[in-house]
Design a protein around this motif. Structure first.
Motif: not given
Length: 85
Positions: A47-56
């Protein structure tokens, strides 16, 4: 590891030798990478300010990552920029 408030992930073998630095999707925070010794695919969140809560997914043998699940939030990250100052 955290370096300048940014996650940095490294993969080591059982002897403690560095295999690779894991390339993350950007500047931000990674969590997870836990698993059992016989698993070949691990999961982590980023997560960061551009990628909210993505699972990889993370392939232990190749070091490749791929998106497993994106947040259901109606949010277009291409509309924003983020930089560390």
């Amino acid at each position: 590891y955290m370096v300048d408030a940014i996650s940095q992930v490294k993969q080591y073998n059982k002897k403690g030798e560095l295999i690779r630095e894991i390339t993350l999707p950007g500047v931000g925070t990674a969590r997870g990478f836990g698993g059992k010794k016989d698993q070949t695919t691990l999961y982590y969140s980023f997560t960061n300010y551009k990628t909210p809560g993505t699972t990889y997914t993370f392939d232990v043998a190749t070091g490749d990552s791929g998106v497993y699940r994106k947040s259901a939030i109606d949010f277009n990250s291409d509309d924003y920029t983020s930089e560390q100052v």
